[in-house]
Scaffold this motif. Structure first.
Motif, PDB file in Angstrom:
ATOM      1  N   PHE A  33      36.609  31.944  30.423  1.00 28.58           N
ATOM      2  CA  PHE A  33      36.311  30.648  29.823  1.00 28.58           C
ATOM      3  C   PHE A  33      35.032  30.068  30.424  1.00 28.58           C
ATOM      4  O   PHE A  33      34.883  30.007  31.640  1.00 28.58           O
ATOM      5  N   PHE A  34      34.150  29.608  29.531  1.00 27.18           N
ATOM      6  CA  PHE A  34      32.849  29.086  29.939  1.00 27.18           C
ATOM      7  C   PHE A  34      32.652  27.694  29.352  1.00 27.18           C
ATOM      8  O   PHE A  34      32.813  27.493  28.143  1.00 27.18           O
ATOM      9  N   GLU A  35      32.274  26.742  30.221  1.00 25.40           N
ATOM     10  CA  GLU A  35      31.988  25.374  29.792  1.00 25.40           C
ATOM     11  C   GLU A  35      30.541  25.295  29.344  1.00 25.40           C
ATOM     12  O   GLU A  35      29.641  25.734  30.070  1.00 25.40           O
ATOM     13  N   LEU A  36      30.312  24.742  28.152  1.00 26.08           N
ATOM     14  CA  LEU A  36      28.965  24.659  27.598  1.00 26.08           C
ATOM     15  C   LEU A  36      28.395  23.261  27.727  1.00 26.08           C
ATOM     16  O   LEU A  36      29.128  22.284  27.878  1.00 26.08           O
ATOM     17  N   GLU A  37      27.089  23.177  27.618  1.00 22.97           N
ATOM     18  CA  GLU A  37      26.360  21.935  27.834  1.00 22.97           C
ATOM     19  C   GLU A  37      26.777  20.810  26.889  1.00 22.97           C
ATOM     20  O   GLU A  37      26.627  19.636  27.214  1.00 22.97           O
ATOM     21  N   ASP A  38      27.312  21.139  25.722  1.00 21.38           N
ATOM     22  CA  ASP A  38      27.693  20.105  24.756  1.00 21.38           C
ATOM     23  C   ASP A  38      29.157  19.695  24.863  1.00 21.38           C
ATOM     24  O   ASP A  38      29.662  18.968  24.009  1.00 21.38           O
ATOM     25  N   GLY A  39      29.863  20.173  25.894  1.00 26.88           N
ATOM     26  CA  GLY A  39      31.266  19.820  26.072  1.00 26.88           C
ATOM     27  C   GLY A  39      32.231  20.763  25.390  1.00 26.88           C
ATOM     28  O   GLY A  39      33.444  20.548  25.436  1.00 26.88           O
ATOM     29  N   THR A  40      31.723  21.809  24.763  1.00 26.47           N
ATOM     30  CA  THR A  40      32.564  22.831  24.150  1.00 26.47           C
ATOM     31  C   THR A  40      32.989  23.825  25.219  1.00 26.47           C
ATOM     32  O   THR A  40      32.242  24.117  26.144  1.00 26.47           O
ATOM     33  N   LEU A  41      34.192  24.352  25.081  1.00 29.06           N
ATOM     34  CA  LEU A  41      34.655  25.448  25.925  1.00 29.06           C
ATOM     35  C   LEU A  41      34.661  26.694  25.049  1.00 29.06           C
ATOM     36  O   LEU A  41      35.073  26.641  23.893  1.00 29.06           O
ATOM     37  N   ILE A  42      34.190  27.802  25.595  1.00 32.70           N
ATOM     38  CA  ILE A  42      34.229  29.054  24.851  1.00 32.70           C
ATOM     39  C   ILE A  42      34.945  30.105  25.685  1.00 32.70           C
ATOM     40  O   ILE A  42      34.732  30.207  26.888  1.00 32.70           O
ATOM     41  N   ALA A  43      35.840  30.825  25.023  1.00 28.43           N
ATOM     42  CA  ALA A  43      36.553  31.937  25.658  1.00 28.43           C
ATOM     43  C   ALA A  43      36.033  33.236  25.068  1.00 28.43           C
ATOM     44  O   ALA A  43      35.696  33.302  23.880  1.00 28.43           O
ATOM     45  N   THR A  44      35.970  34.257  25.907  1.00 26.86           N
ATOM     46  CA  THR A  44      35.656  35.600  25.438  1.00 26.86           C
ATOM     47  C   THR A  44      36.851  36.484  25.756  1.00 26.86           C
ATOM     48  O   THR A  44      37.462  36.365  26.812  1.00 26.86           O
ATOM     49  N   ALA A  45      37.196  37.342  24.811  1.00 26.68           N
ATOM     50  CA  ALA A  45      38.335  38.234  24.998  1.00 26.68           C
ATOM     51  C   ALA A  45      38.213  39.395  24.024  1.00 26.68           C
ATOM     52  O   ALA A  45      37.532  39.292  22.999  1.00 26.68           O
ATOM     53  N   THR A  46      38.891  40.480  24.349  1.00 23.16           N
ATOM     54  CA  THR A  46      38.993  41.629  23.453  1.00 23.16           C
ATOM     55  C   THR A  46      40.460  42.020  23.387  1.00 23.16           C
ATOM     56  O   THR A  46      41.024  42.486  24.380  1.00 23.16           O
ATOM     57  N   ALA A  47      41.073  41.781  22.231  1.00 22.96           N
ATOM     58  CA  ALA A  47      42.472  42.171  22.050  1.00 22.96           C
ATOM     59  C   ALA A  47      42.550  43.692  21.947  1.00 22.96           C
ATOM     60  O   ALA A  47      41.600  44.358  21.523  1.00 22.96           O
ATOM     61  N   LYS A  48      43.677  44.236  22.336  1.00 23.33           N
ATOM     62  CA  LYS A  48      43.909  45.692  22.329  1.00 23.33           C
ATOM     63  C   LYS A  48      45.003  46.040  21.326  1.00 23.33           C
ATOM     64  O   LYS A  48      45.662  45.159  20.775  1.00 23.33           O
ATOM     65  N   SER A  49      45.245  47.310  21.130  1.00 22.18           N
ATOM     66  CA  SER A  49      46.245  47.744  20.152  1.00 22.18           C
ATOM     67  C   SER A  49      47.634  47.204  20.475  1.00 22.18           C
ATOM     68  O   SER A  49      48.436  46.981  19.566  1.00 22.18           O
ATOM     69  N   GLU A  50      47.937  46.963  21.760  1.00 18.92           N
ATOM     70  CA  GLU A  50      49.251  46.410  22.105  1.00 18.92           C
ATOM     71  C   GLU A  50      49.414  44.954  21.673  1.00 18.92           C
ATOM     72  O   GLU A  50      50.503  44.402  21.746  1.00 18.92           O
ATOM     73  N   HIS A  51      48.353  44.338  21.171  1.00 22.46           N
ATOM     74  CA  HIS A  51      48.402  42.961  20.670  1.00 22.46           C
ATOM     75  C   HIS A  51      48.464  42.918  19.140  1.00 22.46           C
ATOM     76  O   HIS A  51      48.283  41.869  18.541  1.00 22.46           O
ATOM     77  N   GLN A  52      48.730  44.027  18.506  1.00 27.90           N
ATOM     78  CA  GLN A  52      48.688  44.103  17.047  1.00 27.90           C
ATOM     79  C   GLN A  52      49.978  43.628  16.389  1.00 27.90           C
ATOM     80  O   GLN A  52      51.038  43.594  17.005  1.00 27.90           O
ATOM     81  N   SER A  53      49.835  43.299  15.114  1.00 26.08           N
ATOM     82  CA  SER A  53      50.993  43.097  14.232  1.00 26.08           C
ATOM     83  C   SER A  53      50.954  44.285  13.281  1.00 26.08           C
ATOM     84  O   SER A  53      51.491  45.335  13.584  1.00 26.08           O
ATOM     85  N   TYR A  54      50.233  44.148  12.181  1.00 27.81           N
ATOM     86  CA  TYR A  54      50.016  45.297  11.303  1.00 27.81           C
ATOM     87  C   TYR A  54      48.938  46.175  11.935  1.00 27.81           C
ATOM     88  O   TYR A  54      48.142  45.700  12.746  1.00 27.81           O
ATOM     89  N   PRO A  55      48.891  47.453  11.585  1.00 24.01           N
ATOM     90  CA  PRO A  55      47.860  48.323  12.182  1.00 24.01           C
ATOM     91  C   PRO A  55      46.459  47.746  12.019  1.00 24.01           C
ATOM     92  O   PRO A  55      46.094  47.233  10.953  1.00 24.01           O
ATOM     93  N   ASN A  56      45.725  47.777  13.109  1.00 18.22           N
ATOM     94  CA  ASN A  56      44.327  47.318  13.179  1.00 18.22           C
ATOM     95  C   ASN A  56      44.157  45.809  13.026  1.00 18.22           C
ATOM     96  O   ASN A  56      43.059  45.345  12.772  1.00 18.22           O
ATOM     97  N   ARG A  57      45.241  45.046  13.191  1.00 16.18           N
ATOM     98  CA  ARG A  57      45.167  43.582  13.098  1.00 16.18           C
ATOM     99  C   ARG A  57      45.875  42.956  14.291  1.00 16.18           C
ATOM    100  O   ARG A  57      47.003  43.325  14.611  1.00 16.18           O
ATOM    101  N   VAL A  58      45.207  41.994  14.901  1.00 12.71           N
ATOM    102  CA  VAL A  58      45.798  41.264  16.020  1.00 12.71           C
ATOM    103  C   VAL A  58      46.916  40.366  15.480  1.00 12.71           C
ATOM    104  O   VAL A  58      46.771  39.727  14.432  1.00 12.71           O
ATOM    105  N   HIS A  59      48.013  40.309  16.200  1.00 11.43           N
ATOM    106  CA  HIS A  59      49.167  39.490  15.826  1.00 11.43           C
ATOM    107  C   HIS A  59      48.754  38.018  15.766  1.00 11.43           C
ATOM    108  O   HIS A  59      48.001  37.534  16.620  1.00 11.43           O
ATOM    109  N   GLY A  60      49.265  37.309  14.769  1.00 10.74           N
ATOM    110  CA  GLY A  60      48.952  35.892  14.626  1.00 10.74           C
ATOM    111  C   GLY A  60      49.362  35.058  15.827  1.00 10.74           C
ATOM    112  O   GLY A  60      48.728  34.051  16.142  1.00 10.74           O
ATOM    113  N   GLY A  61      50.417  35.466  16.528  1.00 12.42           N
ATOM    114  CA  GLY A  61      50.824  34.756  17.738  1.00 12.42           C
ATOM    115  C   GLY A  61      49.796  34.885  18.851  1.00 12.42           C
ATOM    116  O   GLY A  61      49.574  33.945  19.614  1.00 12.42           O
TER     117      GLY A  61
END
Length: 176
Positions: A33-61
Motif C-alpha cells: 500500500f502506497f500513500e499518494l500526494e493527493d490523499g489516494t491510497l493505492i495497493a498493488t497485488a497479483t492474485a494467483k490461481s488459488e484465488h480463483q472462482s471460475y478458471p482464469n478469474r479471481v473470485h469476487g470475494g
C-alpha cells in the motif's frame, strides 16, 4: 483514457498473516500500500490461481477483500492512529479479473466524521480499465480494540524495497 502521474508520499506497513497484506501468508495476496500526494491510497497485488472462482478469474470475494482493505486503510493517511472496521461495502463488478497479472487498487475517503468514515475505490486491470468499483462505510477504532499483536514489531512493519514505485500513472476517474 486520460491518466495522471501521482507521487508516492510513503509506503504503509504490512502485517505478517493478513490475507490481503500478510507478507508471510502463503495463501495471501501480499498487497503493498502506497500513500499518494493527493490523499489516494493505492495497493498493488497479483492474485494467483488459488484465488480463483471460475478458471482464469479471481473470485469476487477476493476482489471485494482488496477493495475493502484499500478503502479502509485510506483513513490512515490523514489519521495514522485510526483503523477502519467495515460497516458496509457495496461492490460493482464490471469486468472479469484475471490472476497472475499485476493489479492496482485505489481507495480514498469521501466523508469523515469523529466515529465513521466513508470511502470509494476501484480495482484497475493492467490496461488501466476499471474491473470493479466499491463504496463503503467504516467505523474508526484503535488498533488495541481490534487486534492483539505487536504493532511495533514483526507483526506490523514497513517493508521498503528498492523497486518500490515513486509514482503511479493512474486513469482519471470517469474517463473510461
Amino acid at each position: 483514457m486520460h491518466t495522471m502521474n501521482k507521487k508516492v508520499i510513503q509506503k504503509q506497513n504490512n502485517a505478517k498473516d493478513c490475507l490481503v497484506c500478510g507478507i508471510q501468508n502463503n495463501a495471501g495476496l501480499h498487497a503493498e500500500f502506497f500513500e499518494l500526494e493527493d490523499g489516494t491510497l493505492i495497493a498493488t497485488a497479483t492474485a494467483k490461481s488459488e484465488h480463483q472462482s471460475y478458471p482464469n478469474r479471481v473470485h469476487g470475494g477476493i476482489v471485494s477483500a482488496l477493495l475493502d482493505e484499500t478503502i479502509g486503510r485510506a483513513v490512515n493517511i490523514a489519521e495514522p492512529d485510526a483503523w477502519g472496521v467495515t460497516v458496509e461495502l457495496s461492490v460493482r463488478f464490471k469486468k472479469p479479473v484475471p490472476y497472475d497479472v499485476p493489479l492496482r487498487v485505489t481507495g480514498r475517503i469521501t466523508q469523515n466524521s469523529r466515529l465513521l468514515f466513508a470511502g470509494e475505490g476501484e480495482l484497475l486491470l493492467p490496461d488501466g480499465s476499471v474491473a470493479a468499483a466499491a463504496s463503503g462505510r467504516f467505523m474508526k477504532m484503535k488498533l488495541s480494540n481490534i487486534a492483539d499483536f505487536d504493532a511495533q514489531g514483526e507483526d506490523w512493519a514497513q517493508h521498503l524495497r528498492p523497486e518500490d514505485p515513486v509514482e503511479f500513472d493512474l486513469p482519471e476517474l470517469g474517463t473510461d
